[in-house]
Design a protein around this motif. Structure first.
Motif, PDB file in Angstrom:
ATOM      1  N   ALA A   1       0.818  -1.215   0.000  1.00  0.00           N
ATOM      2  CA  ALA A   1       0.000   0.000   0.000  1.00  0.00           C
ATOM      3  C   ALA A   1       0.847   1.258   0.000  1.00  0.00           C
ATOM      4  N   SER A   2       2.163   1.102   0.090  1.00  0.00           N
ATOM      5  CA  SER A   2       3.043   2.273   0.155  1.00  0.00           C
ATOM      6  C   SER A   2       4.370   1.957  -0.523  1.00  0.00           C
ATOM      7  N   ASN A   3       5.219   2.949  -0.572  1.00  0.00           N
ATOM      8  CA  ASN A   3       6.502   2.806  -1.231  1.00  0.00           C
ATOM      9  C   ASN A   3       7.606   3.350  -0.328  1.00  0.00           C
ATOM     10  N   PRO A   4       7.821   2.742   0.834  1.00  0.00           N
ATOM     11  CA  PRO A   4       8.815   3.274   1.765  1.00  0.00           C
ATOM     12  C   PRO A   4      10.231   3.209   1.198  1.00  0.00           C
ATOM     13  N   GLU A   5      11.080   4.122   1.643  1.00  0.00           N
ATOM     14  CA  GLU A   5      12.462   4.116   1.190  1.00  0.00           C
ATOM     15  C   GLU A   5      13.153   2.819   1.620  1.00  0.00           C
ATOM     16  N   GLY A   6      14.074   2.368   0.786  1.00  0.00           N
ATOM     17  CA  GLY A   6      14.893   1.229   1.160  1.00  0.00           C
ATOM     18  C   GLY A   6      15.862   1.621   2.256  1.00  0.00           C
ATOM     19  N   ARG A   7      16.393   0.628   2.944  1.00  0.00           N
ATOM     20  CA  ARG A   7      17.225   0.901   4.112  1.00  0.00           C
ATOM     21  C   ARG A   7      18.566   1.529   3.768  1.00  0.00           C
ATOM     22  N   PHE A   8      18.947   1.541   2.480  1.00  0.00           N
ATOM     23  CA  PHE A   8      20.226   2.129   2.099  1.00  0.00           C
ATOM     24  C   PHE A   8      20.093   3.560   1.580  1.00  0.00           C
ATOM     25  N   GLU A   9      18.854   4.040   1.427  1.00  0.00           N
ATOM     26  CA  GLU A   9      18.660   5.387   0.908  1.00  0.00           C
ATOM     27  C   GLU A   9      18.950   6.418   1.991  1.00  0.00           C
TER      28      GLU A   9
ATOM     29  N   ARG B   1      -3.306   4.102 -10.874  1.00  0.00           N
ATOM     30  CA  ARG B   1      -2.786   2.840 -10.354  1.00  0.00           C
ATOM     31  C   ARG B   1      -1.354   2.647 -10.832  1.00  0.00           C
ATOM     32  N   PRO B   2      -0.499   2.131  -9.964  1.00  0.00           N
ATOM     33  CA  PRO B   2       0.895   1.898 -10.375  1.00  0.00           C
ATOM     34  C   PRO B   2       0.951   0.909 -11.526  1.00  0.00           C
TER      35      PRO B   2
ATOM     36  N   LEU C   1      18.862  -2.083  -5.244  1.00  0.00           N
ATOM     37  CA  LEU C   1      18.749  -1.384  -6.520  1.00  0.00           C
ATOM     38  C   LEU C   1      18.356   0.076  -6.327  1.00  0.00           C
ATOM     39  N   ASP C   2      18.363   0.553  -5.071  1.00  0.00           N
ATOM     40  CA  ASP C   2      17.884   1.893  -4.729  1.00  0.00           C
ATOM     41  C   ASP C   2      16.418   2.067  -5.102  1.00  0.00           C
ATOM     42  N   LEU C   3      15.669   0.983  -4.970  1.00  0.00           N
ATOM     43  CA  LEU C   3      14.230   1.001  -5.189  1.00  0.00           C
ATOM     44  C   LEU C   3      13.529   0.566  -3.917  1.00  0.00           C
ATOM     45  N   SER C   4      12.255   0.883  -3.813  1.00  0.00           N
ATOM     46  CA  SER C   4      11.513   0.565  -2.601  1.00  0.00           C
ATOM     47  C   SER C   4      11.107  -0.908  -2.575  1.00  0.00           C
ATOM     48  N   PRO C   5      11.190  -1.537  -1.402  1.00  0.00           N
ATOM     49  CA  PRO C   5      10.656  -2.884  -1.250  1.00  0.00           C
ATOM     50  C   PRO C   5       9.130  -2.922  -1.303  1.00  0.00           C
ATOM     51  N   GLY C   6       8.493  -1.738  -1.341  1.00  0.00           N
ATOM     52  CA  GLY C   6       7.038  -1.662  -1.404  1.00  0.00           C
ATOM     53  C   GLY C   6       6.527  -1.809  -2.823  1.00  0.00           C
ATOM     54  N   LEU C   7       5.815  -0.786  -3.303  1.00  0.00           N
ATOM     55  CA  LEU C   7       5.227  -0.871  -4.635  1.00  0.00           C
ATOM     56  C   LEU C   7       6.271  -1.027  -5.729  1.00  0.00           C
TER      57      LEU C   7
ATOM     58  N   GLU D   1      12.486  -4.077   5.803  1.00  0.00           N
ATOM     59  CA  GLU D   1      11.328  -3.216   5.513  1.00  0.00           C
ATOM     60  C   GLU D   1      10.006  -3.973   5.497  1.00  0.00           C
ATOM     61  N   LEU D   2      10.062  -5.281   5.414  1.00  0.00           N
ATOM     62  CA  LEU D   2       8.846  -6.076   5.322  1.00  0.00           C
ATOM     63  C   LEU D   2       7.968  -5.931   6.570  1.00  0.00           C
ATOM     64  N   LYS D   3       8.572  -5.629   7.696  1.00  0.00           N
ATOM     65  CA  LYS D   3       7.794  -5.439   8.927  1.00  0.00           C
ATOM     66  C   LYS D   3       6.748  -4.344   8.749  1.00  0.00           C
ATOM     67  N   GLN D   4       7.173  -3.200   8.223  1.00  0.00           N
ATOM     68  CA  GLN D   4       6.267  -2.080   8.024  1.00  0.00           C
ATOM     69  C   GLN D   4       5.203  -2.407   6.988  1.00  0.00           C
ATOM     70  N   LEU D   5       5.612  -3.013   5.879  1.00  0.00           N
ATOM     71  CA  LEU D   5       4.679  -3.303   4.796  1.00  0.00           C
ATOM     72  C   LEU D   5       3.590  -4.273   5.239  1.00  0.00           C
ATOM     73  N   PHE D   6       3.978  -5.292   6.020  1.00  0.00           N
ATOM     74  CA  PHE D   6       2.975  -6.266   6.456  1.00  0.00           C
ATOM     75  C   PHE D   6       2.036  -5.658   7.490  1.00  0.00           C
ATOM     76  N   ARG D   7       2.552  -4.828   8.367  1.00  0.00           N
ATOM     77  CA  ARG D   7       1.670  -4.149   9.340  1.00  0.00           C
ATOM     78  C   ARG D   7       0.677  -3.249   8.617  1.00  0.00           C
ATOM     79  N   GLU D   8       1.114  -2.569   7.566  1.00  0.00           N
ATOM     80  CA  GLU D   8       0.202  -1.734   6.785  1.00  0.00           C
ATOM     81  C   GLU D   8      -0.887  -2.591   6.154  1.00  0.00           C
ATOM     82  N   TRP D   9      -0.480  -3.749   5.614  1.00  0.00           N
ATOM     83  CA  TRP D   9      -1.462  -4.647   4.992  1.00  0.00           C
ATOM     84  C   TRP D   9      -2.502  -5.106   6.011  1.00  0.00           C
TER      85      TRP D   9
END
Length: 364
Positions: free
Chosen positions: A18-26, A48-49, A98-104, A274-282
């Protein structure tokens, strides 16, 4: 004066995150603020993405693994990112490299290794290469929807079949049936085993958890098609999410056995990085009334944390609930006479290295 709240999370149809959080290296962090105008935008009006696939020229394609809790030593992934969009996918954090978000981004900004077959052939031809089963689809699904157009998995199978190289496949997509013409002859030589990952029989739940994977009943049909073609096929009940899909474990194994599966395995939910945040959002979007209970059980299986990376427990969990899952699985496995996942020995003695291209061509 009260600070404005973040805009409310809303699910995107056909997407897991549901979101596109920054990756941990950004190094840059973005924070959205609600200006009040979001109330005027209807869900169906929101853009829609869209899936965007970039071509990648790989330098190597076979990766090695020494994790003691994984049943293979070599792996290959034709794609980076996965359009299936499974919200629980443990591979999502790899997109941060890849400097991309683990989200969307993980499910919409994909990379295809267009020279996969060429590089694979070169690696198999190296002097001293020792053939061991290569697992295809260990990180992202090799039969995700973009495979219909790119056909990279098909190209890799053609190389492996030509060389009589053993392999295993893991997928959530019935598109694997397309390649039965390659898999069945390899199976007759003891070169291949396929696993279908099915963690629920609830189509509505699956549509939210893994929105672009094949529906559960369609995966069961794929199990049947592979078995009838003589391809050894197993089922992976993975991941099991407590208080969400664990109730379906026995039913999945029942239907898989009836369809002809001969082995089975399971894993529990893993929430690295980052999966912790994404799953809690879901959970907040799709199961708000049971969200706290689900996370409480997840933490009980991880020593009080959202995730414990210990090789000894990360796949099965620990504690009372994890022990209950283990006992339930073993009872069902024995009832159906399933072998354990990954225990089938594939034949590596038939391997014939591919010939290197020659400007003089080949006489024989």
């Amino acid at each position: 004066m009260t600070a404005p709240a973040d805009p409310p999370l809303r699910a995107f149809k056909g997407r897991g995150a549901a979101s596109n959080p920054e990756g941990r290296f950004e190094t840059t962090r973005r924070h959205a603020e609600d200006d009040g105008w979001h109330h005027a935008v209807l869900d169906e009006e929101r853009p829609r993405p869209q899936t965007v696939v970039s071509e990648e020229r790989a330098r190597s394609v076979i990766t090695r693994n020494d994790s003691p809790d994984i049943g293979f030593d070599q792996a290959m992934n034709p794609y980076r990112g996965c359009e299936h969009g499974c919200v629980y996918c443990f591979a999502r954090p790899s997109h941060a490299y890849l400097d991309l978000s683990p989200g969307l981004d993980f499910e919409t900004r994909l990379r295809a290794k267009s020279n996969l077959a060429e590089v694979l052939r070169a690696e198999l031809a190296k002097p001293g290469y020792i053939p061991k089963p290569i697992n295809i689809g260990s990180n992202t699904d090799a039969y995700q929807p973009i495979e219909k157009r790119w056909r990279l998995t098909r190209a890799a199978l053609e190389v492996l079949a030509e060389c009589r190289h053993p392999l295993t496949l893991v997928t959530k997509n019935a598109l694997v049936e397309r390649d039965i013409d390659l898999l069945a002859p390899m199976a007759r030589e003891g070169l291949v085993q396929v696993f279908l990952s099915i963690n629920s029989l609830d189509n509505q739940l699956a549509a939210k958890l893994e929105p672009r994977a094949s529906a559960p009943h369609r995966r069961i049909k794929a199990v049947r098609a592979l078995a009838e073609a003589g391809v050894p096929v197993g089922v992976l009940v993975a991941p099991i999410i407590p208080a969400l899909n664990d109730r379906d474990m026995e039913a999945v194994l029942d239907q898989a056995a009836e369809a002809g599966a001969n082995s089975a395995g399971y894993t529990v939910l893993r929430l690295p990085h980052e999966l912790k945040q994404l799953f809690r959002e879901w959970l907040a979007l799709h199961a708000p009334q049971r969200a706290a209970h689900v996370m409480s059980l997840v933490q009980q299986m991880n020593g009080g944390r959202d995730y414990d990376s210990d090789f000894a427990t990360r796949m099965r969990g620990q504690g009372v609930f994890a022990d209950l899952l283990r006992r339930r699985f073993e009872v069902a496995r024995r009832r159906h006479g399933f072998g354990r996942a990954w225990e089938l020995t594939l034949d590596a003695t038939r391997f014939t290295p591919p010939r290197k291209p020659s400007p003089q061509g080949q006489l024989f």
